[in-house]
Design a protein around this motif. Structure first.
Motif, PDB file in Angstrom:
ATOM      1  N   ASN B 186       0.833  -1.205   0.000  1.00  0.00           N
ATOM      2  CA  ASN B 186       0.000   0.000   0.000  1.00  0.00           C
ATOM      3  C   ASN B 186       0.874   1.264   0.000  1.00  0.00           C
ATOM      4  O   ASN B 186       2.112   1.199   0.096  1.00  0.00           O
ATOM      5  CB  ASN B 186      -0.976  -0.011   1.178  1.00  0.00           C
ATOM      6  CG  ASN B 186      -0.280   0.087   2.516  1.00  0.00           C
ATOM      7  OD1 ASN B 186       0.923  -0.129   2.613  1.00  0.00           O
ATOM      8  ND2 ASN B 186      -1.027   0.405   3.544  1.00  0.00           N
ATOM      9  N   GLU B 187       0.187   2.400  -0.098  1.00  0.00           N
ATOM     10  CA  GLU B 187       0.883   3.681  -0.228  1.00  0.00           C
ATOM     11  C   GLU B 187       1.696   3.999   1.027  1.00  0.00           C
ATOM     12  O   GLU B 187       2.818   4.518   0.950  1.00  0.00           O
ATOM     13  CB  GLU B 187      -0.151   4.780  -0.506  1.00  0.00           C
ATOM     14  CG  GLU B 187       0.414   6.148  -0.782  1.00  0.00           C
ATOM     15  CD  GLU B 187       1.287   6.199  -2.023  1.00  0.00           C
ATOM     16  OE1 GLU B 187       1.181   5.302  -2.888  1.00  0.00           O
ATOM     17  OE2 GLU B 187       2.123   7.126  -2.094  1.00  0.00           O
ATOM     18  N   SER B 188       1.119   3.661   2.187  1.00  0.00           N
ATOM     19  CA  SER B 188       1.841   3.917   3.433  1.00  0.00           C
ATOM     20  C   SER B 188       3.125   3.110   3.494  1.00  0.00           C
ATOM     21  O   SER B 188       4.157   3.587   3.972  1.00  0.00           O
ATOM     22  CB  SER B 188       0.962   3.568   4.631  1.00  0.00           C
ATOM     23  OG  SER B 188      -0.134   4.414   4.678  1.00  0.00           O
ATOM     24  N   LEU B 193       8.881   2.857   3.563  1.00  0.00           N
ATOM     25  CA  LEU B 193      10.152   2.324   3.064  1.00  0.00           C
ATOM     26  C   LEU B 193      10.944   3.352   2.256  1.00  0.00           C
ATOM     27  O   LEU B 193      12.094   3.090   1.886  1.00  0.00           O
ATOM     28  CB  LEU B 193       9.891   1.086   2.195  1.00  0.00           C
ATOM     29  CG  LEU B 193       9.361  -0.140   2.959  1.00  0.00           C
ATOM     30  CD1 LEU B 193       9.069  -1.268   1.994  1.00  0.00           C
ATOM     31  CD2 LEU B 193      10.355  -0.597   4.012  1.00  0.00           C
ATOM     32  N   GLY B 194      10.343   4.499   1.980  1.00  0.00           N
ATOM     33  CA  GLY B 194      11.079   5.616   1.379  1.00  0.00           C
ATOM     34  C   GLY B 194      11.311   5.485  -0.106  1.00  0.00           C
ATOM     35  O   GLY B 194      12.300   6.026  -0.624  1.00  0.00           O
ATOM     36  N   TYR B 195      10.409   4.801  -0.828  1.00  0.00           N
ATOM     37  CA  TYR B 195      10.573   4.665  -2.279  1.00  0.00           C
ATOM     38  C   TYR B 195       9.683   5.670  -3.007  1.00  0.00           C
ATOM     39  O   TYR B 195       8.703   6.166  -2.462  1.00  0.00           O
ATOM     40  CB  TYR B 195      10.202   3.245  -2.724  1.00  0.00           C
ATOM     41  CG  TYR B 195      11.275   2.223  -2.387  1.00  0.00           C
ATOM     42  CD1 TYR B 195      12.244   1.870  -3.319  1.00  0.00           C
ATOM     43  CD2 TYR B 195      11.318   1.619  -1.136  1.00  0.00           C
ATOM     44  CE1 TYR B 195      13.226   0.941  -3.005  1.00  0.00           C
ATOM     45  CE2 TYR B 195      12.295   0.697  -0.829  1.00  0.00           C
ATOM     46  CZ  TYR B 195      13.252   0.361  -1.764  1.00  0.00           C
ATOM     47  OH  TYR B 195      14.215  -0.540  -1.458  1.00  0.00           O
ATOM     48  N   GLU B 196      10.042   5.915  -4.259  1.00  0.00           N
ATOM     49  CA  GLU B 196       9.284   6.863  -5.064  1.00  0.00           C
ATOM     50  C   GLU B 196       8.001   6.223  -5.609  1.00  0.00           C
ATOM     51  O   GLU B 196       6.987   6.879  -5.742  1.00  0.00           O
ATOM     52  CB  GLU B 196      10.128   7.353  -6.255  1.00  0.00           C
ATOM     53  CG  GLU B 196      11.319   8.205  -5.850  1.00  0.00           C
ATOM     54  CD  GLU B 196      10.893   9.543  -5.267  1.00  0.00           C
ATOM     55  OE1 GLU B 196       9.863  10.075  -5.704  1.00  0.00           O
ATOM     56  OE2 GLU B 196      11.607  10.033  -4.357  1.00  0.00           O
ATOM     57  N   SER B 197       8.107   4.966  -5.949  1.00  0.00           N
ATOM     58  CA  SER B 197       6.921   4.287  -6.502  1.00  0.00           C
ATOM     59  C   SER B 197       6.867   2.858  -5.985  1.00  0.00           C
ATOM     60  O   SER B 197       7.869   2.293  -5.557  1.00  0.00           O
ATOM     61  CB  SER B 197       6.966   4.280  -8.038  1.00  0.00           C
ATOM     62  OG  SER B 197       8.006   3.451  -8.475  1.00  0.00           O
ATOM     63  N   ARG B 198       5.665   2.295  -6.064  1.00  0.00           N
ATOM     64  CA  ARG B 198       5.468   0.929  -5.577  1.00  0.00           C
ATOM     65  C   ARG B 198       6.178  -0.091  -6.465  1.00  0.00           C
ATOM     66  O   ARG B 198       6.579  -1.155  -6.003  1.00  0.00           O
ATOM     67  CB  ARG B 198       3.973   0.592  -5.559  1.00  0.00           C
ATOM     68  CG  ARG B 198       3.176   1.486  -4.654  1.00  0.00           C
ATOM     69  CD  ARG B 198       1.763   0.962  -4.549  1.00  0.00           C
ATOM     70  NE  ARG B 198       0.853   2.033  -4.144  1.00  0.00           N
ATOM     71  CZ  ARG B 198      -0.408   1.849  -3.826  1.00  0.00           C
ATOM     72  NH1 ARG B 198      -0.929   0.642  -3.857  1.00  0.00           N
ATOM     73  NH2 ARG B 198      -1.180   2.847  -3.478  1.00  0.00           N
ATOM     74  N   GLU B 199       6.279   0.241  -7.743  1.00  0.00           N
ATOM     75  CA  GLU B 199       6.899  -0.698  -8.679  1.00  0.00           C
ATOM     76  C   GLU B 199       8.334  -1.035  -8.274  1.00  0.00           C
ATOM     77  O   GLU B 199       8.849  -2.100  -8.606  1.00  0.00           O
ATOM     78  CB  GLU B 199       6.888  -0.123 -10.102  1.00  0.00           C
ATOM     79  CG  GLU B 199       5.528  -0.171 -10.783  1.00  0.00           C
ATOM     80  CD  GLU B 199       4.525   0.779 -10.162  1.00  0.00           C
ATOM     81  OE1 GLU B 199       4.956   1.823  -9.602  1.00  0.00           O
ATOM     82  OE2 GLU B 199       3.309   0.475 -10.199  1.00  0.00           O
ATOM     83  N   GLN B 239      15.030   2.705   1.842  1.00  0.00           N
ATOM     84  CA  GLN B 239      15.800   2.838   0.600  1.00  0.00           C
ATOM     85  C   GLN B 239      17.116   3.573   0.849  1.00  0.00           C
ATOM     86  O   GLN B 239      18.132   3.276   0.227  1.00  0.00           O
ATOM     87  CB  GLN B 239      14.960   3.586  -0.440  1.00  0.00           C
ATOM     88  CG  GLN B 239      15.595   3.559  -1.812  1.00  0.00           C
ATOM     89  CD  GLN B 239      14.973   4.543  -2.752  1.00  0.00           C
ATOM     90  OE1 GLN B 239      14.399   5.540  -2.334  1.00  0.00           O
ATOM     91  NE2 GLN B 239      15.113   4.280  -4.037  1.00  0.00           N
ATOM     92  N   ASP B 240      17.108   4.563   1.813  1.00  0.00           N
ATOM     93  CA  ASP B 240      18.317   5.334   2.083  1.00  0.00           C
ATOM     94  C   ASP B 240      19.197   4.645   3.127  1.00  0.00           C
ATOM     95  O   ASP B 240      20.058   5.289   3.728  1.00  0.00           O
ATOM     96  CB  ASP B 240      17.927   6.750   2.529  1.00  0.00           C
ATOM     97  CG  ASP B 240      16.998   6.712   3.735  1.00  0.00           C
ATOM     98  OD1 ASP B 240      16.769   5.605   4.284  1.00  0.00           O
ATOM     99  OD2 ASP B 240      16.490   7.779   4.129  1.00  0.00           O
ATOM    100  N   ASP B 241      18.959   3.381   3.350  1.00  0.00           N
ATOM    101  CA  ASP B 241      19.738   2.548   4.273  1.00  0.00           C
ATOM    102  C   ASP B 241      19.536   2.907   5.737  1.00  0.00           C
ATOM    103  O   ASP B 241      20.239   2.370   6.599  1.00  0.00           O
ATOM    104  CB  ASP B 241      21.238   2.587   3.934  1.00  0.00           C
ATOM    105  CG  ASP B 241      21.568   1.662   2.774  1.00  0.00           C
ATOM    106  OD1 ASP B 241      20.774   0.724   2.538  1.00  0.00           O
ATOM    107  OD2 ASP B 241      22.581   1.887   2.105  1.00  0.00           O
ATOM    108  N   THR B 242      18.638   3.825   6.030  1.00  0.00           N
ATOM    109  CA  THR B 242      18.302   4.062   7.432  1.00  0.00           C
ATOM    110  C   THR B 242      17.410   2.909   7.892  1.00  0.00           C
ATOM    111  O   THR B 242      16.875   2.162   7.074  1.00  0.00           O
ATOM    112  CB  THR B 242      17.565   5.391   7.618  1.00  0.00           C
ATOM    113  OG1 THR B 242      16.427   5.399   6.770  1.00  0.00           O
ATOM    114  CG2 THR B 242      18.466   6.564   7.279  1.00  0.00           C
ATOM    115  N   ARG B 243      17.273   2.809   9.201  1.00  0.00           N
ATOM    116  CA  ARG B 243      16.565   1.654   9.728  1.00  0.00           C
ATOM    117  C   ARG B 243      15.224   2.051  10.335  1.00  0.00           C
ATOM    118  O   ARG B 243      15.109   3.124  10.920  1.00  0.00           O
ATOM    119  CB  ARG B 243      17.429   0.956  10.783  1.00  0.00           C
ATOM    120  CG  ARG B 243      18.621   0.290  10.140  1.00  0.00           C
ATOM    121  CD  ARG B 243      19.658  -0.093  11.119  1.00  0.00           C
ATOM    122  NE  ARG B 243      20.836  -0.551  10.403  1.00  0.00           N
ATOM    123  CZ  ARG B 243      21.373  -1.752  10.559  1.00  0.00           C
ATOM    124  NH1 ARG B 243      20.877  -2.593  11.429  1.00  0.00           N
ATOM    125  NH2 ARG B 243      22.428  -2.109   9.872  1.00  0.00           N
TER     126      ARG B 243
END
Lengths: 138, 525
Positions: B186-188, B193-199, B239-243
């Protein structure tokens, strides 16, 4: 023997046989209409009545022909005048019965009359049936 | 009677009856034809037409012969009639036989009619059955349509509910297939997870997001054995390697036959909660340690004062170049060092601002501090990057204490970098919260996760022996807390601008614009 000569009485016999076969056919038809009727109602009753009258007329005529055959040839003179012709002067029971059976139209006229009425009624029944069918469709 | 019977009545009846017969026969024939025309396909009427036609023909033939006989005789041609008479008689015989033959066809006709009736009945029955079947099929079809429509509505409603729950949930919801790869999220979840798109997420193995890989078998084992995993705490990689600190609840998805198709996973982001909890624990620790430190400092301060006083008195009794004087000077020096430590402990533990508070321009204060320490930083090729916001309102604070905090933090940054690096300083004003934020970042080695929760503990230091007391950050924490503010540390930084500047660690000092009411009362007391 290849060609048989047909003399005068043969016509009479053939005609009587035709009357007989006609009578048998009518009896057979009336029997079939009774045991295996294809329809009921007024039209079929009139039709059967017509056949009965035709049967009566046929029997009546058959008898007339027979009586005519019984009478002497002198009894049937070539008519000089239709208005004055008379049956042989010496009346016998045969001559009298012949005289009566000559009025066969009193039987064949009702026969054809009932046939006409029967056909009319058939037409009327079909017209009514079609009208009812038309109303049902509406 | 002696003259015989007159034949005239017979002639009249014959003539009249024959004429009437012709009329009636023709009329009957007309109706027979009409009957056939009305129902052309009715074989019975055709037979009636033939039979009636034969009877009518016989009647006409016979009647015409009678009429002709009388006409010929009356018109003086009896010899012609004598010649025609056998033909007429023969014809009549022939017609009679024909009628007889035709009559026999009734039996066949009856069979035909019966067969037709049976076929008609059969067809009618089949038609009725077909009609019933059609009606039933139509009803079923209609019912089916209604059922499909109803089911579609239910499915649509269910889909809307599910989609609404899936999309509007603030928790991360994702689905995995049997290959443990993410099939939907889902969008949340994407946002967490800090991504630009779900794909970018869909299709990746779930294990790749586990920061602690040793937890994956535990998760998988629990899911496999029990069919579900509840409140499973795990760290995820963004995505930015933060936890991220997540609490996972997962369940297997099976079809109607019980065949497992994959599993669904709901994850609650507890990162902020965890941070706040850690801070609370830290605060509690600070409070406990502060009380302990205050007690110890108070007890030690007096003996230290006595030691210092007596050592100074004794020093006056000995010559400056004497050995005893040198020993006493060492005692004095070490005692003063002890007193400074004790003073720092008291500063940390004391819940009062102390000193004079006045409106201070933060940017000016920072510039003052940097002017002092920048030379030292530059000596090690460390340069300062200033991003100071304009129009920051003055805040009421003890400026000396603030300078002490800033110096502590910049010194820590210096120590973390060692040589060659950048120290970044940002200032911001949050109008909504009416808070001023000072960010001090460095490009140093960063703070390991296992250490970051302890850096504010008194006497905790990563510096070598003799290089630090471990009280700098503790004291700074106490000072800022006493001013109603707080300190946050992030390594790596969470602020995008700070992260973009290449910082590895960032200290956020947040101070309220106005001193808090409770704090003012304390100051007054």
């Amino acid at each position: 023997m290849a060609v048989q000569v047909h003399d005068a009485p043969e016509g009479y016999y053939v005609h009587q046989m035709a009357h007989f076969s006609f009578a048998v056919a009518l009896v057979f038809l009336l029997y079939l209409l009774h045991v295996r009727p294809v329809g009921t109602g007024k039209a079929w009753r009139l039709f059967r009545l017509s056949l009965i009258f035709f049967l009566l007329w046929n029997t009546w005529t058959f008898t007339a022909h027979w009586f005519a055959d019984q009478l002497p040839r002198e009894a049937f003179t070539t008519p000089a005048s239709l208005w004055t012709n008379r049956l042989i002067p010496q009346l016998s029971p045969t001559a009298l019965l012949y005289y009566i059976t000559r009025f066969d139209h009193f039987l064949c006229l009702p026969a054809i009359w009932f046939l006409l009425q029967s056909l009319k009624t058939f037409c009327l029944d079909i017209t009514r049936k079609n009208e009812m069918a038309g109303e049902d469709h509406e | 009677m002696s003259n015989g019977l007159p034949l005239l009545p017979i002639y009249l009846v014959d003539f009249g009856g024959s004429l009437l017969m012709i009329v009636l026969a023709l009329s009957a024939l007309r109706h027979a034809i009409r009957l056939v025309r009305m129902e052309k396909d009715n074989v019975l009427w055709t037979y009636i037409l033939w039979l009636s036609g034969a009877l009518v023909t016989f009647s006409i033939s016979r009647s015409v012969a009678h009429v002709l006989k009388y006409v010929l005789v009356l018109t003086g041609y009896p010899e012609i009639w004598s010649q025609l008479s056998p033909f007429c008689g023969g014809l009549n015989s022939l017609i009679l036989v024909s009628i007889a033959v035709l009559t026999n066809y009734y039996y066949n006709m009856h069979n035909v009619i019966k067969r037709i009736e049976e076929d008609t009945c059969s067809l009618s029955l089949a038609h009725e059955q077909l009609k019933d079947a059609h009606a039933e099929l139509r009803d079923l079809n209609l019912d089916l349509e209604q059922r499909v429509e109803k089911r579609t509505r239910q499915l649509q409603l269910s889909e809307e509910k599910f989609r609404g729950l899936f999309e509007s949930s603030k928790d991360m919801i994702l689905f995995c297939g049997l290959d443990n790869r993410i099939s939907d999220i889902n969008e949340s979840g994407r946002e967490i997870l800090g991504y630009e798109s779900r794909e970018e997420i869909i299709g990746r193995p779930l294990v790749s997001y586990f920061a602690e890989e040793e937890k994956w078998p535990l998760f998988n084992c629990g899911l496999g054995s029990q069919g579900h995993v509840k409140d499973f705490e795990v760290k995820f990689l963004r995505q930015d390697d933060t936890r991220l600190y997540l609490m996972i609840t997962a369940s297997r998805i099976a079809n109607e036959k019980g065949k497992v198709k994959g599993y669904e996973l709901i994850a609650k982001d507890l990162t902020h909660f965890k941070e706040v909890t850690d801070q609370l624990i830290q605060s509690e620790n600070m409070a406990s340690v502060g009380q302990l430190a205050a007690g110890v400092a108070h007890e030690i301060n007096t003996p230290l004062g006595i030691i210092l006083g007596y050592s100074q008195l004794l020093m006056e009794d000995f010559a400056e170049d004497s050995e005893v004087h040198e020993i006493l000077a060492t005692v004095e020096k070490q005692t003063k060092a002890c007193k400074r430590i004790v003073a720092d402990l008291l500063k940390f533990s004391r819940h009062s601002v102390g000193g004079t508070q006045a409106p201070v321009d933060i940017n000016t204060c920072i510039q003052d501090v940097l002017s002092i320490v920048e030379h030292s930083l530059n000596m090690d090729h460390i340069y300062v990057q200033r991003v100071l916001a304009e129009k920051i309102p003055e805040i009421v604070i003890n400026v000396e204490r603030l300078r002490q905090v800033l110096v502590n933090m910049i010194n820590n940054a210096h120590h973390a970098i060692g040589k060659e690096g950048i120290v970044g300083v940002w200032t911001r004003f949050n109008e909504h919260c009416q808070e001023v934020e000072i960010i001090i970042g460095d490009t140093g080695c960063g703070i390991p996760p296992e250490v970051i929760t302890r850096i504010f503990d008194p006497f905790f230091t990563t510096k070598g022996v003799g290089k630090g007391t471990g009280l700098g950050l503790s004291v700074s924490f106490g000072i800022i807390r006493d001013h109603g503010g707080y300190i946050e540390v992030h390594s790596p930084p969470v602020d995008k601008e700070v992260l973009a500047a290449g910082m590895n660690t960032a200290f956020h000092v947040i101070l309220p614009r106005e001193p808090q009411s409770g704090q003012s009362k304390e100051d007054e007391s």
